[in-house]
Design an enzyme around this catalytic site. Sequence first.
Site, PDB file in Angstrom:
ATOM      1  N   LYS A 177     -10.016  29.328 192.257  1.00  0.00           N
ATOM      2  CA  LYS A 177     -11.381  29.525 191.746  1.00  0.00           C
ATOM      3  C   LYS A 177     -12.105  30.736 192.346  1.00  0.00           C
ATOM      4  O   LYS A 177     -13.309  30.695 192.581  1.00  0.00           O
ATOM      5  CB  LYS A 177     -12.208  28.247 191.935  1.00  0.00           C
ATOM      6  CG  LYS A 177     -11.693  27.082 191.107  1.00  0.00           C
ATOM      7  CD  LYS A 177     -12.513  25.831 191.263  1.00  0.00           C
ATOM      8  CE  LYS A 177     -12.155  25.044 192.476  1.00  0.00           C
ATOM      9  NZ  LYS A 177     -12.721  23.687 192.507  1.00  0.00           N
ATOM     10  N   ASP A 213     -13.290  16.765 194.757  1.00  0.00           N
ATOM     11  CA  ASP A 213     -14.269  16.321 193.768  1.00  0.00           C
ATOM     12  C   ASP A 213     -13.742  15.220 192.853  1.00  0.00           C
ATOM     13  O   ASP A 213     -14.529  14.433 192.322  1.00  0.00           O
ATOM     14  CB  ASP A 213     -14.804  17.498 192.945  1.00  0.00           C
ATOM     15  CG  ASP A 213     -13.705  18.432 192.446  1.00  0.00           C
ATOM     16  OD1 ASP A 213     -12.511  18.137 192.663  1.00  0.00           O
ATOM     17  OD2 ASP A 213     -14.043  19.471 191.856  1.00  0.00           O
TER      18      ASP A 213
END
Length: 482
Positions: A177, A213
């Site tokens: 990311k 997450d």
Amino acid sequence: MSQEKKEPKRSKPASKRDIFKKPVDKHSVENLVRPFILKDEDYKRLMEIMLGEFNKGLGKETNPTAKVKMYPTYVRDVPDGTENGNFLALDLGGTNFRVLLINLNGQEVTMESKIYLIPQHIMTGTGEHLFDHIAECIYKFMNNHDLLNQKIPLGFTFSFPCKQMGLNHAVLTQWTKGFKCEGVEGEDVVRLLHEAIKRRGDIDVECLAVINDTVGALMSCAHSDRECAIGLILGTGTNACYIEKLENVELWDGDNNEPKQVMINTEWGALGDDGCLDFIKTEYDRQVDKHSINPGRQTYEKMISGMYMGEIVRLALEKLRKHGLLFNGKGSEELSTRGRFYTKYVSEIESDVDDHFKNTKQVFEELALEKYSDEDCRIAQYVCSLVSTRAAFLAAVGVATLLNKMERPDVSVAVDGSLYRFHPHFHDLMVEKIEQLIKPGLKFKLMLSHDGSGKGAAIVTAVANRLRESQSESIGENGLEN
């Protein structure tokens, strides 16, 4: 069986409408974007591949060479509802970083949070700078909330591929990311956080749990729904976790007490890094991969997630334009700039419900496209819908594979992430495809997870804190550890 999100009635995705109302070289357009349309047998073949890759990751002999790593998280169970107290949570998983103060009191949850930016130079600088920045944000937050004189347990949602060595020990295996901080890969991120806190010397914080997450999403939903057994992220990246029986986790090195299960962080974004997805790759996927920060890695993620979807659409639109099938062959500097067609544009364009194309035209104007027709708007909608439908179906394959593997009669799937949250059709498309692919008799529902990475981290930390306190009590009573 599935649960629908309560939202206004939506239009059908453009891929299911006849978009070519005016004469256009329909076949030429369709030929250039046909590779995005996969057959039912492609999705079934993909399920078999996924199951094989999951089992490789779980196997002791096969894990070292497996691309899908299937990391045990050391989180064994969902909350029992008795968790209470104040907890801090950190959430790092993209360009924003959050600090949260969460109070748990049975089923009641109150939260206060603050978002801090992570500048580009820190994202690609040194690990020490990154964790010093995080520690400074914690200090600012605690100071603003008059918490500097308190010792508060902390949970850390760190949403990058990690090998978990314990509940509060996680080694970063690789950055994703857009992050590329030196000196962090191969290191325990909790140790790096504690060292940064120690360097400051002005806050008293101990990290009891590090999660990603997906676990956060699962735990957040499980606080109110005990059937929740899968956590799924569909945002900047994509990943999933699920509850696996210990007997299937050959790498398990913890205790074998009840419950004989553990949450597995699949890290499924790396599926296909060995070439097993080449049969569904398009030229657009190859271009995105070639120009990414991590070529050859996160293959499955690059076909699904928000970080890449807009760029896939941009490349397809540009190809149509260069063939004279869009905008009369005339583009703009913005449309020809890599990364300039944002994934939010895909959601906005597909949210148009009539032939006024209000959102689509606004996107075109933001891209400095001066001359366009209604036909151009329809073609753009069609391309967006093909790319997003493929993404939703690919994500659905992953969920269906997990549901079939677990064989629980009724499972709630906690889903979080901007792509799922804001795209007008993603939920419905996923439900449609999962229903086609799961074994007869299995039931599921997709639930939007509310602030999983904050609330979920606090819940995991609360459970860890409760267990630690009960252990301390038993040591105190008996003079030895049970």
